[in-house]
Design a protein around this motif. Structure first.
Motif, short mmCIF file in Angstrom:
data_model
loop_
_atom_site.label_atom_id
_atom_site.label_comp_id
_atom_site.label_asym_id
_atom_site.label_seq_id
_atom_site.Cartn_x
_atom_site.Cartn_y
_atom_site.Cartn_z
N LEU A 136 27.57 74.70 -25.92
CA LEU A 136 26.78 73.62 -26.50
C LEU A 136 27.02 72.28 -25.82
O LEU A 136 26.07 71.51 -25.59
N VAL A 137 28.27 71.95 -25.50
CA VAL A 137 28.57 70.65 -24.90
C VAL A 137 28.59 70.70 -23.37
O VAL A 137 28.75 69.68 -22.70
N GLU A 138 28.46 71.92 -22.82
CA GLU A 138 28.36 72.14 -21.37
C GLU A 138 29.56 71.61 -20.60
O GLU A 138 29.42 71.01 -19.53
N LYS A 179 30.28 65.18 -27.57
CA LYS A 179 28.82 65.07 -27.58
C LYS A 179 28.37 63.62 -27.47
O LYS A 179 27.34 63.31 -26.86
N PHE A 221 24.92 70.08 -33.29
CA PHE A 221 25.13 69.45 -31.99
C PHE A 221 24.07 69.79 -30.94
O PHE A 221 23.76 68.95 -30.10
N ASN A 222 23.52 71.00 -30.94
CA ASN A 222 22.52 71.30 -29.91
C ASN A 222 21.69 72.52 -30.30
O ASN A 222 21.75 73.56 -29.64
N LEU A 224 18.53 73.20 -29.96
CA LEU A 224 17.53 73.61 -28.98
C LEU A 224 18.15 74.50 -27.90
O LEU A 224 17.45 75.31 -27.28
N LYS A 225 19.44 74.36 -27.70
CA LYS A 225 20.14 75.19 -26.72
C LYS A 225 20.09 76.66 -27.12
O LYS A 225 20.18 77.54 -26.26
N ASP A 274 16.23 70.07 -33.51
CA ASP A 274 16.89 69.14 -32.60
C ASP A 274 16.70 67.70 -33.05
O ASP A 274 17.62 66.89 -32.98
N MET A 278 19.63 65.15 -34.35
CA MET A 278 19.79 63.83 -33.76
C MET A 278 19.85 62.74 -34.83
O MET A 278 20.65 61.81 -34.76
N ARG A 281 23.18 62.72 -36.56
CA ARG A 281 24.30 62.20 -35.77
C ARG A 281 24.22 60.69 -35.58
O ARG A 281 25.10 60.12 -34.92
#
Length: 284
Positions: A136-138, A179, A221-222, A224-225, A274, A278, A281
């Protein structure tokens, strides 16, 4: 820079004196703000804490590890906050290293070395959460659920609405800081086996909580991923099935149209999720 040290405690009458004695012997009760949060203990934990020169705040019922930390963070007057467990696993002598690193980093995490005590049956769940979090955070995660860490109080207060009341606050806070692009520093620590009673974490009970935590992390956190690749896979399956059906029966199968529609819907659900994530957060 004023430092507040927060220690959540729940039924730790056998272990609570370890940290308290260390704090006093090191003179931390004079140097730092020491806050103990008694999270609805039913044993002598509160009585023991009150015999030492520290601040204590009580929950009348057990609210959870994260809820106890939230109480301590809201009550703390320091610019930086350090948290550690009350069960004797963490040695307060590492605090000076955290204080020094907090001059450079927004969050500092004590990473458990190879010699540290860890419950083996929890490793599979931890590895799964780590893999999902890194996806998720890549980026590579530090010791994401270490309970010995320090951070900037104001940055954490902006995120408290995201933090859970349960045991997963350490995980969520690590991912949230990454993030948002904040800096995280690490240093090695050795963790000992807890003193006294066994851990409250149970395989079956907390295994389900781990799965819910994974879903919560994804949606927070993500999302759409996850939703975007899933929609592509479903759409591709629908397209292939439609082509096969057309060559076999010279028409598009109804099932292919349904699958393609489901893939499109999944994509738009991901976009919506997503945007909601957002909004959640947004700093408060």
């Amino acid at each position: 820079m004023k430092i507040s040290i927060i220690v959540p405690a729940y039924n730790e009458e056998e272990a609570i004196s370890f940290g308290l004695e260390k704090f006093v012997s090191l003179g931390y009760h004079k140097k730092y703000e020491l806050i103990y949060v008694n999270d609805g203990s039913t044993d002598k934990t509160e009585e023991i804490i009150r015999t030492y020169p520290v601040k204590i705040f009580n929950h009348h019922v057990n609210k959870g590890y994260g809820a106890a930390l939230k109480t301590g963070i809201r009550k703390a007057t320091g610019d930086k906050i350090i948290i550690l467990d009350s069960d004797g696993q963490h040695n307060p002598e590492y605090i000076e290293q955290i204080v020094e690193l907090l001059n450079e980093y927004d969050m500092v995490i004590g990473e458990r070395n190879k010699e540290s005590f860890q419950v083996k049956r929890r490793q599979a769940g931890k590895n799964l959460i780590r893999r999902v979090g890194e996806f998720l955070v890549e980026q590579k995660l530090p010791d994401y659920n270490s309970g010995f860490r320090g951070f900037d109080k104001e940055l954490m207060r902006e995120m408290l609405h995201l933090m859970p009341n349960g045991f997963s606050m350490s995980t969520t806070s690590t991912l949230a800081f990454l993030k948002e692009g904040y800096t995280i520093g690490t240093f090695p620590i050795q963790v000992e086996e807890r003193i006294g009673r066994k851990s409250n974490v149970r395989m079956v009970k907390d295994g389900s909580k781990t799965m819910l935590l994974l879903l919560r992390i994804i949606m927070l956190f993500n999302p759409l991923k996850i939703f975007f690749p899933l929609s592509l896979i479903i759409g591709f399956v629908g397209f292939v099935w439609g082509v096969v059906g057309f060559f076999i029966s010279s028409r598009l199968p109804n099932s292919a149209i349904i699958i393609l529609s489901f893939g499109i819907i999944m994509f738009f659900i991901g976009l919506l999720a997503d945007q909601v994530a957002m909004l959640n957060r947004i700093k408060r």
